[in-house]
Structure formats: C-alpha cells, structure tokens
Enzyme design. Structure first.
Site, mmCIF file in Angstrom:
data_model
loop_
_atom_site.group_PDB
_atom_site.id
_atom_site.type_symbol
_atom_site.label_atom_id
_atom_site.label_comp_id
_atom_site.label_asym_id
_atom_site.label_seq_id
_atom_site.Cartn_x
_atom_site.Cartn_y
_atom_site.Cartn_z
ATOM 1 N N HIS A 1 25.398 -73.688 4.381
ATOM 2 C CA HIS A 1 26.395 -73.073 5.276
ATOM 3 C C HIS A 1 25.816 -72.809 6.658
ATOM 4 O O HIS A 1 26.369 -72.032 7.447
ATOM 5 C CB HIS A 1 26.944 -71.783 4.652
ATOM 6 N N GLU B 1 26.072 -59.028 -12.345
ATOM 7 C CA GLU B 1 27.454 -59.186 -12.798
ATOM 8 C C GLU B 1 27.705 -60.603 -13.318
ATOM 9 O O GLU B 1 27.032 -61.543 -12.879
ATOM 10 C CB GLU B 1 28.419 -58.963 -11.612
HETATM 11 N N1 APR Z 1 20.833 -59.279 -6.948
HETATM 12 C C1 APR Z 1 21.482 -60.372 -7.463
HETATM 13 N N2 APR Z 1 22.830 -60.573 -7.350
HETATM 14 C C2 APR Z 1 23.542 -59.623 -6.705
HETATM 15 C C3 APR Z 1 22.943 -58.457 -6.158
HETATM 16 C C4 APR Z 1 21.521 -58.314 -6.293
HETATM 17 N N3 APR Z 1 20.868 -57.264 -5.804
HETATM 18 N N4 APR Z 1 23.923 -57.701 -5.570
HETATM 19 C C5 APR Z 1 25.094 -58.385 -5.751
HETATM 20 N N5 APR Z 1 24.865 -59.530 -6.433
HETATM 21 C C6 APR Z 1 25.826 -60.579 -6.808
HETATM 22 C C7 APR Z 1 27.263 -60.123 -7.062
HETATM 23 O O1 APR Z 1 27.428 -59.703 -8.400
HETATM 24 C C8 APR Z 1 28.056 -61.406 -6.759
HETATM 25 O O2 APR Z 1 28.165 -62.208 -7.922
HETATM 26 O O3 APR Z 1 25.918 -61.463 -5.717
HETATM 27 C C9 APR Z 1 27.174 -62.133 -5.743
HETATM 28 C C10 APR Z 1 27.729 -62.173 -4.316
HETATM 29 O O4 APR Z 1 28.889 -62.943 -4.335
HETATM 30 P P1 APR Z 1 29.714 -63.232 -2.983
HETATM 31 O O5 APR Z 1 29.891 -61.996 -2.227
HETATM 32 O O6 APR Z 1 30.923 -63.995 -3.399
HETATM 33 O O7 APR Z 1 28.714 -64.146 -2.122
HETATM 34 P P2 APR Z 1 28.367 -65.711 -2.262
HETATM 35 O O8 APR Z 1 28.509 -66.169 -3.667
HETATM 36 O O9 APR Z 1 27.096 -65.935 -1.602
HETATM 37 O O10 APR Z 1 29.561 -66.372 -1.385
HETATM 38 C C11 APR Z 1 29.539 -67.750 -1.189
HETATM 39 O O11 APR Z 1 31.373 -67.601 0.315
HETATM 40 O O12 APR Z 1 32.599 -66.743 1.929
HETATM 41 C C12 APR Z 1 31.690 -67.669 1.691
HETATM 42 O O13 APR Z 1 30.261 -68.585 3.308
HETATM 43 C C13 APR Z 1 30.384 -67.496 2.457
HETATM 44 O O14 APR Z 1 28.218 -68.300 1.722
HETATM 45 C C14 APR Z 1 29.321 -67.529 1.351
HETATM 46 C C15 APR Z 1 30.065 -68.107 0.182
#
Ligand code: APR
Length: 259
Positions: free
Chosen positions: A133, A230
C-alpha cells in the site's frame, strides 16, 4: 498458568518449530503490528475508519482530476483525521517490528509483505520488505514510477514533478480506487509462490489483493500461522493461531529460536 496462557504458550512453541523447519517463510503484516507503536488500526474499536469513516472510493479519481488541489489539501494539517497522520510521523518500531527484523537476520524470515505505510519495518532493520500500500514518507511518479523520499522533494510548486522525467508526483501511499503498482504486486505473487510457511500478523485480512497471498500459499500446502488477539477472516484456514499481541508473541518466538 491459565488455560488460555498455556494454549498461547504451546501455539508459540509450535510456531517457532515451523519457522525452524522452514526455508522460505513469508509474512503479511497489518495495522495491528503498529498498534503498539501508538498508531490506531483502521477497523474495530477506536479504528480510524470506525471513527472518521472510510475515505471515499473516488480518492484516486479526484487526484487524477486535480493533483494540485489534492496536494494543497494533503499539506493542510487542519482536517479531521490528521492526528492519524501525526501518530504515524512520531511512531517508532515496537518489539514486534524488532523481532521480525531479528527473524530476517537469523535467516528465519525471507520476506515481509506489509500493508502498513509507516516505514516501521525498515526503521526496525528489516530489508526484504514489499509495501503493497506504499509508504507515507515517499513520493512516486505517475509517469515513470520512480520513488523518492518526500522530504527531498521541493513542494514550492504543486503538484510536485519528477526529477527523472518531469511527470506528476503523488504520495507513494496507494489510494482507494488506485491500482497497486506493478512492481510491488509482482513481488507479492512471487513471494506467495515461493513461501513454504506464511505468517499473518496484525491484519483483519479483509482487504484484497493483500489478503489473497496467504490464501494462495495455503492452497499450495504452506502452513499458515496467525498472530492476532482477535479472530480474522483467515482464522479458519490457519494451521496455528496465536491469540496474543504481536509485540508479545514475536519476541517470544525469537527467544525460542535462539535456544
Ligand atoms: N497485535 C496483533 N494484532 C493486533 C494488535 C496487536 N497489538 N492490535 C490489533 N490487532 C489486530 C486486530 O484484531 C485486527 O484484526 O489487527 C487487525 C487490524 O485490522 P485493520 O484495522 O482492518 O487493519 P489492516 O488489516 O491492516 O487493514 C488493511 O485496509 O483500509 C485499508 O489500507 C488500509 O492497509 C490497510 C488495509
């Protein structure tokens, strides 16, 4: 020790054993890995999109229509959500990033595909990283694809232009609606095809094509390790699930591999 702690401990031991046996482990990382560096995730409680709503899908079209206007807006830090940008700018790598860089140095992790735009893998010392990204600290030419450091580019005239070909520069981060740059996509498919083990760390795995790479590797028979407090969209195909934060699980895995 509580039952869940025992389960997590044995899952971490199994994950370390798979990494020890692997010759080409690949990881997909997401916002959860950077959460312990003070950067909010996108979805779930307190997520950026949860709080401010997802950006409009036409972000890319708007940029193409008037790149100068896009840059003026982007440089104006007063709009809602800019605290997210500021949290990225002041963030430093956490124990999870540092452990992944150590796994690379130990020859246990061949490549990282990250969805994060925060440069924290590189700051932690990882070298084999594909930023699917993009990277918030870089610009990319829309004509020749050259990437440069944002802080080295003159922003006197907007939109800024490419020092190589004079083309229009955009921030390297991939916008909603924008195609993933070819070079990054090719490397991701190459790594998914080469992986004999796949780690999925801190991502909800709802965004494609990023979420497709662990699935491709799993379909080819590579075990999948999920590290996330999660459940996610990939939990049902995971070989090992470590229900813990990245900042605690990854250093524990490194510690076991050092013994
Ligand atoms: N350690 C591991 N996992 C964690 C932690 C932690 N400390 N804290 C939160 N999480 C997990 C949450 O449970 C969730 O499953 O990280 C995940 C974050 O998910 P999203 O917020 O959906 O982020 P991501 O998966 O990176 O999103 C993907 O979506 O909007 C676009 O471009 C944006 O790159 C991003 C993409």
């Amino acid at each position: 020790m509580s039952e869940s702690a025992a389960t997590t401990e044995s899952a971490i031991a199994e994950a370390a054993a798979l990494l020890r046996a692997s010759s080409h482990a690949v990881a997909l990382t997401g916002a959860g890995l950077s959460a312990e560096s003070g950067i909010p995730t996108y979805r779930g409680t307190g997520g950026v999109w949860t709080r401010f709503g997802e950006p409009t899908i036409d972000g890319w079209d708007l940029f193409c229509t008037d790149p100068g206007a896009w840059w003026r807006e982007a440089l104006d830090h007063s709009h809602a959500g800019s605290e997210f940008a500021e949290s990225i700018d002041r963030a430093v790598p956490n124990a999870g990033h540092i452990a992944m860089a150590e796994l690379e140095r130990m020859g246990r992790l061949a490549h990282i595909i990250t969805q994060n735009i925060d440069n924290l893998h590189e700051d932690a010392g990882s070298r084999a990283v594909t930023e699917i990204h993009g990277n918030r600290r870089r610009v990319r030419c829309m004509n020749c694809g050259t990437r440069d450091r944002l802080d080295l580019i003159s922003l006197d005239r907007l939109p800024p232009t490419c020092p190589e070909c004079g083309g229009i520069l955009k921030n390297d981060t991939v916008m909603f609606g924008e195609p993933i740059p070819d070079d990054a996509l090719r490397m991701c498919y190459r790594q998914a095809a080469a992986a004999d083990l796949f780690l999925v760390v801190g991502t909800s795995a709802v965004v494609y094509p990023a979420a497709s790479f662990p699935i491709l590797a799993r379909e080819r028979g590579a075990p999948l390790i999920e590290i996330n407090p999660e459940p996610t969209e990939l939990s049902h195909i995971a070989s090992i699930v470590v229900r813990a934060s990245a900042g605690s699980a990854l250093p524990d895995i490194v510690e076991l591999l050092r013994r």
